[in-house]
Design an enzyme around this catalytic site. Sequence first.
Site, PDB file in Angstrom:
ATOM      1  N   GLU A 126      29.332 -55.425 -45.398  1.00 43.21           N
ATOM      2  CA  GLU A 126      28.696 -54.246 -46.000  1.00 43.21           C
ATOM      3  C   GLU A 126      28.577 -54.478 -47.500  1.00 43.21           C
ATOM      4  O   GLU A 126      29.292 -55.296 -48.082  1.00 43.21           O
ATOM      5  CB  GLU A 126      29.536 -52.986 -45.736  1.00 43.21           C
ATOM      6  CG  GLU A 126      29.832 -52.708 -44.275  1.00 43.21           C
ATOM      7  CD  GLU A 126      28.611 -52.281 -43.482  1.00 43.21           C
ATOM      8  OE1 GLU A 126      27.565 -51.981 -44.108  1.00 43.21           O
ATOM      9  OE2 GLU A 126      28.693 -52.264 -42.239  1.00 43.21           O
ATOM     10  N   VAL A 165      41.986 -59.810 -32.480  1.00 40.22           N
ATOM     11  CA  VAL A 165      43.223 -60.314 -31.890  1.00 40.22           C
ATOM     12  C   VAL A 165      44.020 -59.088 -31.466  1.00 40.22           C
ATOM     13  O   VAL A 165      44.571 -58.363 -32.289  1.00 40.22           O
ATOM     14  CB  VAL A 165      44.006 -61.170 -32.900  1.00 40.22           C
ATOM     15  CG1 VAL A 165      45.302 -61.674 -32.277  1.00 40.22           C
ATOM     16  CG2 VAL A 165      43.155 -62.344 -33.366  1.00 40.22           C
ATOM     17  N   ARG A 207      35.311 -48.983 -53.677  1.00 38.54           N
ATOM     18  CA  ARG A 207      36.756 -49.216 -53.518  1.00 38.54           C
ATOM     19  C   ARG A 207      37.433 -49.383 -54.874  1.00 38.54           C
ATOM     20  O   ARG A 207      38.573 -48.977 -55.072  1.00 38.54           O
ATOM     21  CB  ARG A 207      37.021 -50.439 -52.647  1.00 38.54           C
ATOM     22  CG  ARG A 207      36.371 -50.415 -51.262  1.00 38.54           C
ATOM     23  CD  ARG A 207      36.699 -49.140 -50.498  1.00 38.54           C
ATOM     24  NE  ARG A 207      36.225 -49.171 -49.143  1.00 38.54           N
ATOM     25  CZ  ARG A 207      35.079 -48.632 -48.698  1.00 38.54           C
ATOM     26  NH1 ARG A 207      34.288 -47.977 -49.535  1.00 38.54           N
ATOM     27  NH2 ARG A 207      34.732 -48.687 -47.435  1.00 38.54           N
ATOM     28  N   ASN A 226      31.649 -54.498 -49.649  1.00 38.03           N
ATOM     29  CA  ASN A 226      32.510 -55.683 -49.580  1.00 38.03           C
ATOM     30  C   ASN A 226      32.264 -56.646 -50.733  1.00 38.03           C
ATOM     31  O   ASN A 226      33.147 -57.413 -51.115  1.00 38.03           O
ATOM     32  CB  ASN A 226      32.288 -56.449 -48.269  1.00 38.03           C
ATOM     33  CG  ASN A 226      32.578 -55.642 -47.021  1.00 38.03           C
ATOM     34  OD1 ASN A 226      31.949 -55.833 -45.989  1.00 38.03           O
ATOM     35  ND2 ASN A 226      33.521 -54.708 -47.110  1.00 38.03           N
ATOM     36  N   CYS A 228      49.365 -25.536 -37.832  1.00 33.26           N
ATOM     37  CA  CYS A 228      48.991 -24.175 -38.231  1.00 33.26           C
ATOM     38  C   CYS A 228      48.589 -24.126 -39.703  1.00 33.26           C
ATOM     39  O   CYS A 228      47.772 -23.291 -40.102  1.00 33.26           O
ATOM     40  CB  CYS A 228      50.126 -23.193 -37.948  1.00 33.26           C
ATOM     41  SG  CYS A 228      51.524 -23.334 -39.084  1.00 33.26           S
ATOM     42  N   ASP A 263      34.122 -57.982 -37.765  1.00 34.45           N
ATOM     43  CA  ASP A 263      33.433 -57.042 -38.648  1.00 34.45           C
ATOM     44  C   ASP A 263      32.170 -57.672 -39.233  1.00 34.45           C
ATOM     45  O   ASP A 263      32.037 -58.899 -39.293  1.00 34.45           O
ATOM     46  CB  ASP A 263      34.382 -56.626 -39.778  1.00 34.45           C
ATOM     47  CG  ASP A 263      34.041 -55.253 -40.333  1.00 34.45           C
ATOM     48  OD1 ASP A 263      33.063 -54.647 -39.852  1.00 34.45           O
ATOM     49  OD2 ASP A 263      34.733 -54.803 -41.257  1.00 34.45           O
ATOM     50  N   ASN A 304      45.315 -53.279 -41.494  1.00 30.51           N
ATOM     51  CA  ASN A 304      45.984 -52.137 -40.864  1.00 30.51           C
ATOM     52  C   ASN A 304      47.303 -52.577 -40.232  1.00 30.51           C
ATOM     53  O   ASN A 304      47.464 -53.712 -39.791  1.00 30.51           O
ATOM     54  CB  ASN A 304      45.081 -51.451 -39.832  1.00 30.51           C
ATOM     55  CG  ASN A 304      44.879 -52.272 -38.586  1.00 30.51           C
ATOM     56  OD1 ASN A 304      45.677 -52.201 -37.655  1.00 30.51           O
ATOM     57  ND2 ASN A 304      43.805 -53.063 -38.555  1.00 30.51           N
TER      58      ASN A 304
END
Length: 1019
Positions: free
Chosen positions: A472, A515, A15, A475, A596, A469, A541
Amino acid sequence: MMASEVEIDDTLYSRQRYVLGDSAMKRMAKAAVLIYGMGGLGVEIAKNLVLAGVKSLTIQDRKTATVADLGAQFFLREEDARANRNRAEACCSRLSELNPYVSVDTLTDSLDEHSDLSYLKLFQCIILTECPLPVQVRVNKFCREQSPQIHFISSDVYGVFGSVFVDLGDEFEVVDATGEEPREVFVNNITKATPGVVACLDNQMHGLESDATVTFKEVRGMTSLNGQLCQIKVLTPYTFSICDTAGEEHKPYESGGIIVPVKLPKKVHFKPLESQLTCPSLTIPDLSKFQAPPNLHLAFLALDKFLQINKRLPHIWCANDACQIISMATDLNKQMESKVAVLDEDILRCMSFTSRGCLALLCATMGGFVAQEGLKALTGKFTPLNQMLYLDAMEILPGLDADKQQFQTRGDRYDLLRACVGDDTCQKLANIKLFMIGCGAIGCEMLKNYALLGIGSGAKGKITITDNDLIEKSNLNRQFLFRPHHIRKPKSTTAAQSVLDINPALKIEAQQQKVCPQTEERLYNDAFLESQDIVVNALDNVEARRYVDSRCVTTQRPLLESGTMGTKGHVQVIVPHLTESYGSQRDPPDEDYPYCTVKSFPATIEHCIQWSRDKFEQLFVQKPNLFNKFWSMNKNVEEVVETLLQGNNIENSINVAKLSAQRPYTWPQCVMLARIKFEKYFNHKAKQLLHAFPLDTKLQDGSSFWQSPKRPPSPLEFNPEDEDHVTYVSSMARLLADIMGVPWRREDLEAATILPLIARVTVPPFSPSNKRIETDESADKSAPVDDSSEDEIVQAGQRLKGVCQAGKVKEALSSMHPIEFEKDDDSNSHIDFISTSANLRAQSYSIETADRLKIKRIAGRIVPAIATTTAAVSGLVSIELLKLIERPGIEKYKNCFLNLALPVILLSEPGPVERTVIREGVSFTMWDKWEVWGNKDFTLQQFLHYFKETYGFEGSSVVHGVKMVYMPIMPAHSKRLNMTMVKLLKPSATQKYVDLVVSFDDDNDEDVPGPPVRYYFGL
């Protein structure tokens, strides 16, 4: 590992690589940094630099740990204070645990006006905290005298005030000022003029600023511009001027062309600290406090002078010492080149009152900011601070006339906080109930802040956290409560356990639930949220943020909202009945590519990546799911065959018949199918497109069909010596084997093993079809219409009949295993498939290819992240939490946007809630709801009449969720007027109320807006 052999561990740094880039990461991994002072600010800076991955960090401190340090220094423990351990030595091992690639060393010598500074030559960057100003000036001079010059940063937090000074030398090269990825734009026209004017295609905004540098590629006609560097002047958002294009060397523009922004290094010049003391270069973070920075500059100078004269800091909330500070600041102002017209005595008093304290939240913010400045010094990535920044949190202070006994020390871990906010606020913090959603990067930083504040440590207090979660490896680079042995463990429970090391008194409950609407009734219902004092979003998000925001509006809970993306961050404080909510503003929608374009006419590498990501989903997720669903609904194969042979279609039968008939059962068959797919996607598809639209195809207006941005494809011929070609086939074969349940070995993927299998494949020749190709960019991807001919249906039956006759029914119809896309496991071939297929498509369309890292970011929708931004944002949002305890006026709260790359911190008052006035004396906001109290006999008629009596409006319709309770235009609904609300709404045995949407009419039968209505059943 030798410095020249630096390799980036993508599993840890993935990241952060997207923020800094590999070049900066490698420079950083060769750099040595010294931090002096391991208090609350020093440890924050150290934590962020270790997480970032410098080569070595030396922490120097002569002080021993005290109980008071525990309120700001999260890597000290009670046993360290009891044993009087040196602060640097006490936290060294805990810092080392954060990153195995960083060497952390300690020094316990004092740094003063008589210290031998020669050891500083070992470092590329020196960061001083808790140093007297004369020592800062001396060290800064020493750093400037070296060749090359050592980069120098000093920073401090006193009470609720923070400062930063940056000096990166006489001439410092910035290789990338913003970190923004250059966005290429298509050319519509270039005039032949003095100067030439460039217009963008289809009114695309170029996003450039005057004096930016661009070059061009693929320009036809005026080819002299291709590769030429041009400085631009913006004319409109869609046009800009370049060089003189009127000369003979520039032929007239014909068509095509792409504008490519070019980033050029720039030189930045710094002045020494000594000269900046009387003529500071100040950044203004809060435009509502325009005069604060020069006053804070004087306050810090006066505080240092007080310290030099009295050999101590001012006493806590001592009026006499504050008068001395004001007097000193007045004298110092006379020495300034640019004098402050009117001294802000409140700032000076607050500095004096709180200087013995230390707001840990401000340490978090300043620690993130300073660490990022350190990384800039080491890498040249991003724009350094010019040259001073002062930040304050005065809004959290009680009135200057507060009882000074509230702020005195009591010998516990909260003394540094108490000196700033008083004991009453400390007690309130201990007894609040806080609910935080998300335990990722921001969540971990928040929990650390809560531990230092003592939130939830009192008899009535509690922190509830939830995150579904697992941890990983990627993280670990930002989520500093996690260690390698925590990988694959739940984030929430691990974070809760780890934060108890910082403050064992916390009461914290960790849950592993989302939640969302599915958990609303069972877990996170109105009663639960109404039992919380504050709700905190630590989410990644927008959809989840909007949902939590809507629930907080419904339950009238204050919400703290924050987020980061790379070096950018935001903070929003949401207060019931006072501010707008998160949902009041809409984020711009994500860019969506025409169907397209992605399918047949890609023009950028992003189009190719989207196409390959769609192919992954289609081949390895959708088709296996479709296959499994078909056979779960049609279990009798013979009946399916008979139905199809009679020409009667069954939904999805043609696709399923193909999958069944072509299903591979062995590894060589998987390789064969993968090789045929290569031919289909990168050779036959191109030939079919050129068959449908030959190169000389014209549009109705006579212009060429194949004009920019459309590009004609070139069919690719499989080349066994091309690594992308082979990797595509091997990754495709491996993924096919995975979904089909075909066994394979790791050595099967190696070129020496797979190439002989590829060579034996007979590839079917291209056969053109008359299939229609969509060219309308406004057309959406519609659901497939099953308009199969009878011949195709019968052919599907024959395919399945062949499977039966071959005795392969059990194998051919056994369940497939859909794949869940996982971007962070490089051993699963997911990114191998997507990156090679994207680049092969790009090659076919003569589009510039991209590296694997970029493709992984775009395909995986990875949000770039770095610990520095996370720390800064968490500190700012936690400062707002302190304000929520006292619920001041809106002018005290601060929303924030920051970009550490520039660097910019913009603090502003939150947007006030919008009030809708229905008529004089009747108005409402989004936070309001009208309540109606009924009973078991309360009818719909009475319910509607209530509004007429109370507000003067007739209720005209009633809706509950998606159910229409009453709509006058519905013929049968008039009969409902005499029915009870209980009978109409059918509450459960435990349900006390229901939220309804009611429409209202005024006396003129005009619609009148109204707030949600909560009806209490009164049972």
